[in-house]
Motif scaffolding. Structure first.
Motif, mmCIF file in Angstrom:
data_model
loop_
_atom_site.group_PDB
_atom_site.id
_atom_site.type_symbol
_atom_site.label_atom_id
_atom_site.label_comp_id
_atom_site.label_asym_id
_atom_site.label_seq_id
_atom_site.Cartn_x
_atom_site.Cartn_y
_atom_site.Cartn_z
ATOM 1 N N LEU A 1 48.786 33.135 71.054
ATOM 2 C CA LEU A 1 47.420 33.502 71.415
ATOM 3 C C LEU A 1 46.543 32.264 71.577
ATOM 4 N N ARG A 2 46.703 31.285 70.693
ATOM 5 C CA ARG A 2 45.964 30.019 70.807
ATOM 6 C C ARG A 2 46.876 28.888 71.266
ATOM 7 N N TYR A 3 48.097 28.868 70.745
ATOM 8 C CA TYR A 3 49.065 27.834 71.109
ATOM 9 C C TYR A 3 50.279 28.505 71.733
ATOM 10 N N GLY A 4 50.858 27.892 72.752
ATOM 11 C CA GLY A 4 52.106 28.414 73.308
ATOM 12 C C GLY A 4 51.974 29.015 74.676
ATOM 13 N N GLY A 5 50.748 29.073 75.225
ATOM 14 C CA GLY A 5 50.587 29.637 76.557
ATOM 15 C C GLY A 5 51.211 28.773 77.636
ATOM 16 N N ASP A 6 51.183 27.457 77.457
ATOM 17 C CA ASP A 6 51.830 26.528 78.385
ATOM 18 C C ASP A 6 52.372 25.361 77.568
ATOM 19 N N TRP A 7 52.978 24.387 78.260
ATOM 20 C CA TRP A 7 53.605 23.283 77.536
ATOM 21 C C TRP A 7 52.578 22.414 76.817
ATOM 22 N N THR A 8 51.392 22.312 77.386
ATOM 23 C CA THR A 8 50.352 21.516 76.729
ATOM 24 C C THR A 8 49.971 22.124 75.386
ATOM 25 N N PRO B 1 45.595 15.269 77.279
ATOM 26 C CA PRO B 1 45.501 16.727 77.342
ATOM 27 C C PRO B 1 45.468 17.443 75.987
ATOM 28 N N LEU B 2 45.974 16.790 74.922
ATOM 29 C CA LEU B 2 46.090 17.473 73.632
ATOM 30 C C LEU B 2 44.793 17.359 72.832
ATOM 31 N N GLN B 3 44.499 18.398 72.042
ATOM 32 C CA GLN B 3 43.312 18.357 71.184
ATOM 33 C C GLN B 3 43.583 17.602 69.893
ATOM 34 N N ASN B 4 44.819 17.581 69.430
ATOM 35 C CA ASN B 4 45.169 16.825 68.231
ATOM 36 C C ASN B 4 46.117 15.689 68.629
ATOM 37 N N PRO B 5 45.811 14.447 68.242
ATOM 38 C CA PRO B 5 46.608 13.311 68.718
ATOM 39 C C PRO B 5 47.872 13.032 67.918
ATOM 40 N N GLY B 6 48.153 13.810 66.863
ATOM 41 C CA GLY B 6 49.215 13.486 65.916
ATOM 42 C C GLY B 6 50.578 13.228 66.528
ATOM 43 N N ALA B 7 50.982 14.011 67.527
ATOM 44 C CA ALA B 7 52.322 13.877 68.106
ATOM 45 C C ALA B 7 52.537 12.508 68.728
ATOM 46 N N VAL B 8 51.465 11.857 69.170
ATOM 47 C CA VAL B 8 51.563 10.525 69.775
ATOM 48 C C VAL B 8 51.222 9.440 68.762
ATOM 49 N N SER B 9 50.126 9.607 68.027
ATOM 50 C CA SER B 9 49.623 8.528 67.174
ATOM 51 C C SER B 9 50.457 8.324 65.908
ATOM 52 N N ILE B 10 51.056 9.389 65.361
ATOM 53 C CA ILE B 10 51.873 9.231 64.147
ATOM 54 C C ILE B 10 53.116 8.372 64.433
ATOM 55 N N PRO B 11 53.916 8.673 65.483
ATOM 56 C CA PRO B 11 55.045 7.781 65.795
ATOM 57 C C PRO B 11 54.596 6.355 66.123
ATOM 58 N N LEU B 12 53.422 6.202 66.758
ATOM 59 C CA LEU B 12 52.931 4.864 67.076
ATOM 60 C C LEU B 12 52.626 4.065 65.811
ATOM 61 N N ARG C 1 51.772 24.131 73.609
ATOM 62 C CA ARG C 1 52.918 24.051 72.691
ATOM 63 C C ARG C 1 53.003 22.670 72.042
ATOM 64 N N LEU C 2 52.756 21.635 72.831
ATOM 65 C CA LEU C 2 52.727 20.285 72.265
ATOM 66 C C LEU C 2 51.571 20.135 71.279
ATOM 67 N N ASP C 3 50.444 20.768 71.588
ATOM 68 C CA ASP C 3 49.309 20.745 70.665
ATOM 69 C C ASP C 3 49.683 21.395 69.337
ATOM 70 N N PHE C 4 50.450 22.455 69.413
ATOM 71 C CA PHE C 4 50.927 23.164 68.223
ATOM 72 C C PHE C 4 51.785 22.228 67.353
ATOM 73 N N ILE C 5 52.725 21.533 68.006
ATOM 74 C CA ILE C 5 53.586 20.587 67.283
ATOM 75 C C ILE C 5 52.761 19.454 66.695
ATOM 76 N N SER C 6 51.810 18.957 67.484
ATOM 77 C CA SER C 6 50.974 17.847 67.046
ATOM 78 C C SER C 6 50.161 18.224 65.818
ATOM 79 N N LEU C 7 49.574 19.401 65.849
ATOM 80 C CA LEU C 7 48.783 19.860 64.712
ATOM 81 C C LEU C 7 49.650 20.059 63.485
ATOM 82 N N GLY C 8 50.825 20.638 63.673
ATOM 83 C CA GLY C 8 51.731 20.850 62.543
ATOM 84 C C GLY C 8 52.131 19.538 61.877
ATOM 85 N N LEU C 9 52.466 18.527 62.693
ATOM 86 C CA LEU C 9 52.809 17.210 62.144
ATOM 87 C C LEU C 9 51.636 16.619 61.365
#
Length: 530
Positions: free
Chosen positions: A235-242, A484-495, A244-252
């Motif tokens: 409903l909030r996450y998962g409608g498209d790939w962006t 495109p993501l609202q939460n940067p975690g998926a990119v900034s944490i590995p960096l 879904r990535l936001d979902f993963i980013s927030l979870g991390l």
């Protein structure tokens, strides 16, 4: 809201403020002005007391107001916050609680500086800690504004602004006068009140549905306007790939960020031993776990009894779902029960905000004084001058949080905290884990790790849809978003982890094997711990 709601809630607000100011005044008479007393409360708290204080620090306005509101609006997807915050405590317990208590004195930088060149490491870690703390503070300010706006009719912008200013002023008073000891007792009082209020609301919701959880969920789905989709992902996450990535980013960010939060790490220094620190976390897990399970019931209860549209109409981000739920459970608008329950919940939420902002302000002012100031003026920085600087820093941080809180007043508080967690996981967690577990880690690696996580995280937030490019942005009238993501975690944490590794392998400084061995023994056994 009726005048009865306003009067009763304001009376309860005033009672809590009077009690906490009384605690602060009482403690301020006993303090001795030492850094250990101001930053760590003299390390005199028991595991039970500290466990309640940790829970009080962690169960913020984002948890009580924001998560329940997101569940009321988005159903299954809103539960990610509850699950993420809860699972994060396992990371704290297993990886950092006891080791941090053994290696440090007051702040995150103490742990890293134990085996590195102090000045650059302290400046980097102190800067990062202040950035995380200010982001977290903004979320609490927004929650306070939403709450009082609802209390005064939902449309008073002036009331929201003055509330943010008032909360900022109170937190400066708490920290400046009482230090860690007053802040801890305020957290304990708040944790007891919040747990009691949450348990009462959860029981009333379940009684309304005769204990039938299936009926609760079915009614919530029906009144949400989304049908069965309300109970399914997407409903909030998962409608498209962006998304879904936001979902993963927030979870991390949620799972990894807790272990890097300065105000949580500083709580481990208020107990006398590392064993007491671990026992504190065990106590807090029981409190926090039960609390987050109850926020799920409250979120679906608000959707079922109030309706998602009514929650959204009151506050677009859902921050007022729990007070509205309390009003309905007590008998509705105009009823005595509704008035009392609404006022009690509003007062508990306000108490939650005041207590959490005090803890965060103390942690960030400690970073300014103990890490930044003491590093830049090492020859002249004595304990009493550090405490003085910490008090001044509390005022400055309070002013910054007030300004940003006024700017971000229409964003969901749980979402804002997700950003703070992302910065903590990107900048603080990599340097902490490398320092504790990597034998070859160097000073350059530590500095690169902090800035390599902090700068991308902040930059990606600035160029994300959070700041511009959508109707819900901070600046909805302009569009300069590139990420495109609202939460940067998926990119900034590995960096952050990558920068720490690169800094270490390219460093000309040989790793100090002896200091690492000393730190490792101290971390694992507590030998030589302060």
């Amino acid at each position: 809201m009726t005048r009865d709601h306003q009067t009763l809630a304001l009376v309860l607000f005033s009672v809590f403020i009077a009690v906490t100011l009384g605690i602060t005044t009482w403690v301020s008479r006993k303090r001795h002005g030492s850094a250990e007393e101001f930053y760590a409360g003299g390390r005199l708290f028991s595991p039970l007391e500290n466990g309640f204080a940790i829970a009080g620090d962690y169960m913020s306005a984002a948890s009580f107001l924001g998560i329940s509101g997101l569940i009321a609006l988005y159903g299954y997807d809103g539960m990610l916050y509850s699950v993420g915050f809860l699972v994060a405590w396992l990371v704290v317990l297993l990886l950092v609680a006891e080791l941090v208590r053994n290696c440090g004195r007051f702040t995150l930088a103490d742990v890293v500086a134990a085996r590195m060149a102090e000045r650059p490491v302290r400046i980097a870690a102190g800067t990062s800690s202040v950035a995380v703390s200010v982001l977290y503070l903004v979320a609490q300010m927004v929650g306070a504004g939403s709450l009082v706006a609802l209390l005064l009719g939902g449309s008073s912008e002036a009331a929201r602004s003055w509330t943010v200013i008032g909360v900022g002023a109170l937190m400066v008073i708490y920290v400046s006068l009482g230090g860690m000891r007053a802040t801890t007792w305020i957290q304990i009082v708040k944790a007891v009140l919040l747990m009691a209020g949450t348990i009462a609301l959860t029981v009333l919701v379940l009684l309304r549905f005769h204990g039938d959880v299936n009926s609760l969920l079915a009614t919530a789905a029906e009144r949400s306007g989304h049908g069965r989709g309300f109970l399914a992902p997407g409903l909030r996450y998962g409608g498209d790939w962006t998304s879904r990535l936001d979902f993963i980013s927030l979870g991390l960010a949620l799972v990894l960020g807790t272990a890097g939060l300065p105000h949580i790490l500083s709580r481990f220094y208020t107990v006398p031993t590392a064993r007491a620190a671990r026992r504190s976390v065990v106590w807090s897990i029981g409190l926090i776990g039960s609390f987050y399970l109850m926020t799920i019931v409250l979120g679906f209860g608000a959707a079922a009894l109030i309706g998602s549209d009514a929650v959204r109409a009151s506050n677009a981000s859902g921050n007022t779902a729990v007070p509205l739920l309390a009003l309905d459970l007590g008998g509705g608008a105009g009823s005595t029960g509704g008035t009392v329950l609404f006022a009690v919940v509003a007062a508990v939420a306000f108490a939650t905000i005041l207590a959490v902002v005090a803890g965060i302000t103390l942690a960030s002012s400690a970073s300014v004084a103990h890490d930044l100031y003491a590093s830049l003026r090492r020859r002249h920085a004595k304990q009493y001058s550090e405490v003085t600087v910490a008090r001044v820093a509390a005022a400055g941080i309070g002013a910054a949080a007030i300004g940003l809180g006024l700017l971000a007043r229409d964003l969901n508080v749980a979402f804002l905290v997700g950003l703070a967690f992302a910065v903590a996981a990107s900048a603080n967690l990599p340097v902490l884990l490398y320092s504790l577990f990597w034998r070859k880690f160097t000073t350059r690696g530590a500095v690169w790790s902090v800035y390599g996580g902090l700068l991308p995280a902040v930059l990606l937030v600035v160029v994300s849809p959070v700041v511009s490019g959508s109707p819900e942005s901070l600046f909805p009238g302009v569009d300069f978003h590139l990420f495109p993501l609202q939460n940067p975690g998926a990119v900034s944490i590995p960096l952050g982890f990558l920068a720490g590794w690169l800094g270490t392998v390219t460093s000309t400084e040989p790793p100090d094997e002896a200091r690492h061995a000393e730190t490792e023994v101290r971390a694992l056994t507590g030998a030589g711990a302060v």
